[in-house]
Scaffold this motif. Structure first.
Motif, PDB file in Angstrom:
ATOM      1  N   ARG A  50       0.827  -1.199   0.000  1.00  0.00           N
ATOM      2  CA  ARG A  50       0.000   0.000   0.000  1.00  0.00           C
ATOM      3  C   ARG A  50       0.870   1.261   0.000  1.00  0.00           C
ATOM      4  O   ARG A  50       0.562   2.239  -0.674  1.00  0.00           O
ATOM      5  CB  ARG A  50      -0.945  -0.004   1.198  1.00  0.00           C
ATOM      6  CG  ARG A  50      -2.080  -0.970   1.044  1.00  0.00           C
ATOM      7  CD  ARG A  50      -3.035  -0.876   2.235  1.00  0.00           C
ATOM      8  NE  ARG A  50      -4.255  -1.599   1.975  1.00  0.00           N
ATOM      9  CZ  ARG A  50      -4.439  -2.874   2.219  1.00  0.00           C
ATOM     10  NH1 ARG A  50      -3.464  -3.588   2.727  1.00  0.00           N
ATOM     11  NH2 ARG A  50      -5.586  -3.449   1.953  1.00  0.00           N
ATOM     12  N   SER A  70       2.266   1.769  -3.463  1.00  0.00           N
ATOM     13  CA  SER A  70       1.210   2.291  -4.334  1.00  0.00           C
ATOM     14  C   SER A  70       0.996   3.775  -4.086  1.00  0.00           C
ATOM     15  O   SER A  70       0.855   4.567  -5.014  1.00  0.00           O
ATOM     16  CB  SER A  70      -0.111   1.546  -4.092  1.00  0.00           C
ATOM     17  OG  SER A  70      -0.017   0.210  -4.470  1.00  0.00           O
ATOM     18  N   ALA A 112      -5.779  10.633  -4.903  1.00  0.00           N
ATOM     19  CA  ALA A 112      -6.791   9.664  -4.465  1.00  0.00           C
ATOM     20  C   ALA A 112      -7.174   8.728  -5.613  1.00  0.00           C
ATOM     21  O   ALA A 112      -7.246   7.512  -5.441  1.00  0.00           O
ATOM     22  CB  ALA A 112      -8.018  10.390  -3.935  1.00  0.00           C
ATOM     23  N   ARG A 113      -7.389   9.287  -6.801  1.00  0.00           N
ATOM     24  CA  ARG A 113      -7.762   8.479  -7.966  1.00  0.00           C
ATOM     25  C   ARG A 113      -6.666   7.485  -8.310  1.00  0.00           C
ATOM     26  O   ARG A 113      -6.922   6.294  -8.519  1.00  0.00           O
ATOM     27  CB  ARG A 113      -8.045   9.385  -9.165  1.00  0.00           C
ATOM     28  CG  ARG A 113      -8.324   8.635 -10.454  1.00  0.00           C
ATOM     29  CD  ARG A 113      -8.355   9.572 -11.655  1.00  0.00           C
ATOM     30  NE  ARG A 113      -7.274  10.533 -11.687  1.00  0.00           N
ATOM     31  CZ  ARG A 113      -6.058  10.289 -12.169  1.00  0.00           C
ATOM     32  NH1 ARG A 113      -5.754   9.102 -12.651  1.00  0.00           N
ATOM     33  NH2 ARG A 113      -5.127  11.222 -12.166  1.00  0.00           N
ATOM     34  N   TYR A 146      -4.241   6.281  -6.425  1.00  0.00           N
ATOM     35  CA  TYR A 146      -4.075   5.278  -5.375  1.00  0.00           C
ATOM     36  C   TYR A 146      -5.177   4.227  -5.447  1.00  0.00           C
ATOM     37  O   TYR A 146      -4.915   3.019  -5.402  1.00  0.00           O
ATOM     38  CB  TYR A 146      -4.069   5.949  -3.999  1.00  0.00           C
ATOM     39  CG  TYR A 146      -3.963   4.962  -2.863  1.00  0.00           C
ATOM     40  CD1 TYR A 146      -2.747   4.380  -2.545  1.00  0.00           C
ATOM     41  CD2 TYR A 146      -5.081   4.598  -2.121  1.00  0.00           C
ATOM     42  CE1 TYR A 146      -2.641   3.478  -1.503  1.00  0.00           C
ATOM     43  CE2 TYR A 146      -4.984   3.692  -1.090  1.00  0.00           C
ATOM     44  CZ  TYR A 146      -3.771   3.134  -0.779  1.00  0.00           C
ATOM     45  OH  TYR A 146      -3.681   2.234   0.237  1.00  0.00           O
ATOM     46  N   ILE A 147      -6.418   4.667  -5.595  1.00  0.00           N
ATOM     47  CA  ILE A 147      -7.551   3.739  -5.655  1.00  0.00           C
ATOM     48  C   ILE A 147      -7.446   2.826  -6.873  1.00  0.00           C
ATOM     49  O   ILE A 147      -7.640   1.610  -6.777  1.00  0.00           O
ATOM     50  CB  ILE A 147      -8.886   4.505  -5.647  1.00  0.00           C
ATOM     51  CG1 ILE A 147      -9.088   5.141  -4.264  1.00  0.00           C
ATOM     52  CG2 ILE A 147     -10.059   3.606  -6.008  1.00  0.00           C
ATOM     53  CD1 ILE A 147     -10.191   6.185  -4.225  1.00  0.00           C
ATOM     54  N   ARG A 191      -4.600   0.262  -6.351  1.00  0.00           N
ATOM     55  CA  ARG A 191      -5.003  -0.797  -5.421  1.00  0.00           C
ATOM     56  C   ARG A 191      -6.026  -1.730  -6.077  1.00  0.00           C
ATOM     57  O   ARG A 191      -6.025  -2.938  -5.828  1.00  0.00           O
ATOM     58  CB  ARG A 191      -5.570  -0.220  -4.127  1.00  0.00           C
ATOM     59  CG  ARG A 191      -4.591   0.581  -3.294  1.00  0.00           C
ATOM     60  CD  ARG A 191      -3.259  -0.079  -3.063  1.00  0.00           C
ATOM     61  NE  ARG A 191      -3.387  -1.367  -2.400  1.00  0.00           N
ATOM     62  CZ  ARG A 191      -2.436  -2.269  -2.305  1.00  0.00           C
ATOM     63  NH1 ARG A 191      -1.255  -2.027  -2.834  1.00  0.00           N
ATOM     64  NH2 ARG A 191      -2.633  -3.409  -1.697  1.00  0.00           N
ATOM     65  N   ALA A 192      -6.899  -1.176  -6.913  1.00  0.00           N
ATOM     66  CA  ALA A 192      -7.897  -2.009  -7.588  1.00  0.00           C
ATOM     67  C   ALA A 192      -7.221  -2.989  -8.548  1.00  0.00           C
ATOM     68  O   ALA A 192      -7.614  -4.150  -8.639  1.00  0.00           O
ATOM     69  CB  ALA A 192      -8.901  -1.140  -8.339  1.00  0.00           C
ATOM     70  N   SER A 246     -10.826  -5.941 -12.706  1.00  0.00           N
ATOM     71  CA  SER A 246     -10.889  -4.523 -12.364  1.00  0.00           C
ATOM     72  C   SER A 246     -11.715  -3.745 -13.385  1.00  0.00           C
ATOM     73  O   SER A 246     -12.496  -2.872 -13.020  1.00  0.00           O
ATOM     74  CB  SER A 246      -9.481  -3.933 -12.277  1.00  0.00           C
ATOM     75  OG  SER A 246      -8.767  -4.550 -11.242  1.00  0.00           O
TER      76      SER A 246
END
Length: 95
Positions: A6, A9, A58-59, A61-62, A65-66, A75
């Motif tokens: 994490r 990422s 935020a975009r 990172y999400i 992670r996806a 995904s």
């Protein structure tokens, strides 16, 4: 191939986005007055770029992670399902 942690990422998303912040701040300084005819101070330009930078971190990172630890197809299917759900919602008729 091992999965990213994490923290890895987040650091990748942060580095990518900070470079984007520099590029967008410079680009906004020239593009917004040319296209929109709105002249912004340097402070306003930086605030606008920072707002979009937070959204971009935020975009990134999400999404990272996806995709990390899952197949790309899964995904994409999840993203398409979410988009379809929003498109069918009465609240988001613009999609």
């Amino acid at each position: 191939m091992t999965a990213q942690s994490r923290l890895d990422s987040f650091m990748e998303a942060l580095t990518n986005t900070l470079i984007g912040l520099i590029v967008s701040t410079i680009a906004n300084f020239f593009v917004i007055p040319l296209v929109l005819g709105v002249h912004m101070t340097h402070g306003q330009n930086i605030v606008l770029a920072l707002i979009f930078t937070v959204i971009s971190i935020a975009r990134s990172y999400i999404l990272r992670r996806a995709f990390n630890g899952r197949s790309v197809w899964l995904s994409v299917k999840l993203g398409a399902s979410f988009y379809w759900m929003l498109a069918r919602s009465k609240r988001y008729r613009f999609l």
